[in-house]
Design an enzyme around this catalytic site. Structure first.
Site, short mmCIF file in Angstrom:
data_model
loop_
_atom_site.label_atom_id
_atom_site.label_comp_id
_atom_site.label_asym_id
_atom_site.label_seq_id
_atom_site.Cartn_x
_atom_site.Cartn_y
_atom_site.Cartn_z
N GLU A 88 -5.77 -1.48 -7.68
CA GLU A 88 -4.99 -0.39 -8.27
C GLU A 88 -3.71 -0.98 -8.88
OE1 GLU A 88 -6.16 3.43 -5.49
OE2 GLU A 88 -4.63 2.07 -4.73
N ASN A 147 -6.36 5.65 -1.28
CA ASN A 147 -5.92 6.17 0.02
C ASN A 147 -5.75 7.68 0.00
OD1 ASN A 147 -6.05 3.76 1.41
ND2 ASN A 147 -3.94 3.19 0.93
N SER A 165 0.82 -1.21 0.00
CA SER A 165 0.00 0.00 0.00
C SER A 165 0.85 1.26 0.00
CB SER A 165 -0.87 0.05 1.26
OG SER A 165 -1.68 -1.07 1.35
N HIS A 170 -2.47 -3.61 -6.29
CA HIS A 170 -2.90 -3.29 -4.93
C HIS A 170 -4.36 -3.63 -4.71
CE1 HIS A 170 -3.84 -0.06 -1.72
NE2 HIS A 170 -3.21 -1.05 -1.13
#
Ligand code: NAD
Length: 285
Positions: free
Chosen positions: A154, A193, A121, A142
């Site tokens: 992702e 995020n 991440s 991801h």
């Protein structure tokens, strides 16, 4: 996508175990490898229990569940698992030294054509690409927690990632039943995020300034924006230690004052209030 038959997932924790089952459910011969026998045993038991639940709820037939589990292998032996892999997804502990070591080894062990992806991440794959000797076949892939459920993947390319690697990784994610998105260059937090971080930052600022209570901020996110949960509830679910860790990693990378970790979150973590998992975070559980 011809040529991808066998998947290796390195790391059998929260993410690796479920990513392994996602791949097996999609029909791939999958090995989940870990250095820890107890983690492998735990993963195996949890995934079998999940399949039982899926069958009980009518989401899968017994035959489908048995077939998926029959395609899923657990091993501590990286060497033989990597030697057969067409695609590797690394989901080991979030530490650069650990990942560098893994990528150096799988770069040597995996067949020449294999793509080596990291589920990290916070670490862009450029950090481990050089160690592999095949930087063009390295990227981030991801997944989100829980990986069996969450649709987003992702795919992040670094400067040397080839177009073929990008396309194969996107297509593999689609075959996994996911909805992949492409990030054209590495940026801390990728997309999800960063979006979550922006909402969180504003929520923390509003609460710290006494503009509104955390309860009312959460209610607004749910009732006005249609978010399934508010930012404080989400932080508690993810874990305040994880939130703090991501903020620290981002700040270390950017040095941008706007990315400085939030003191309210750090204070809760210091008190052992980590969110749902510790029974207390922004809220009590
Ligand atoms: N937890 C999340 O919500 C989440 C979400 C998306 C991505 N990620 C990323 O996924 C990765 C794994 O996170 P996690 O939460 O599953 O961690 P975890 O701590 O649950 O599991 C990590 C596993 O890696 C194993 N491991 C450590 N060193 C190893 C090695 N050298 N070889 C093989 N296995 C090794 C550990 O034994 C452990 O089982 C991290 O890079 C993290 O950034 C986590």
């Amino acid at each position: 996508m011809s040529g991808i038959e066998r998947i290796l997932v390195v790391g059998s924790g929260t993410m690796g175990s479920q990513i392994g089952l996602v791949a097996a459910l999609a029909g791939y011969d999958t090995t989940v490898q870990d250095i820890s026998e107890p983690m492998l045993a735990k993963a195996k038991a949890e995934l079998s229990a999940r399949m039982d639940t899926s069958v009980a709820k009518g989401r899968l037939t017994v035959a489908e569940a048995e077939a998926a589990l029959g395609r899923l292998f657990f091993s501590t032996d990286l060497e033989s698992a990597a030697a057969r892999a067409d695609f590797v997804i690394e989901a080991a502990t979030e530490r650069l030294d650990v990942k560098e070591q893994i990528f150096a080894r799988i770069g040597q062990l995996a067949p020449e054509h294999a793509i080596l992806a990291t589920n990290s991440s916070t670490l862009g794959s450029s950090k481990v690409a050089a160690a592999t000797g095949r930087a063009d076949r390295v990227c981030n892939m991801h997944f989100f927690n829980p990986a069996l459920v969450m649709k987003c993947v992702e795919v992040v390319r670094h400067e040397a990632t080839s177009q073929a690697t990008v396309e194969t990784t996107l297509e593999l994610a689609r075959r996994f039943g996911k909805e992949p998105v492409l990030i054209n260059r590495e940026i801390p937090g990728f997309i999800a995020n960063r979006l979550m971080g922006a909402v969180q930052k504003e929520a923390l600022a509003l609460a710290a300034a006494g503009i509104a209570s955390k309860e009312d901020i959460d209610t607004t996110a749910r009732t006005a924006l249609g978010h399934p949960m508010g930012p404080f509830e989400l932080m508690d679910m993810v874990g305040l230690d994880v939130i703090d860790f991501i903020a620290q990693a981002t700040y270390a990378e950017t040095g941008d004052e706007a990315d400085r970790p939030d003191p309210q979150v750090a204070a809760l973590v210091a008190e052992g209030k980590l969110g749902r998992k510790s029974g207390q975070g922004w809220y009590s559980y």
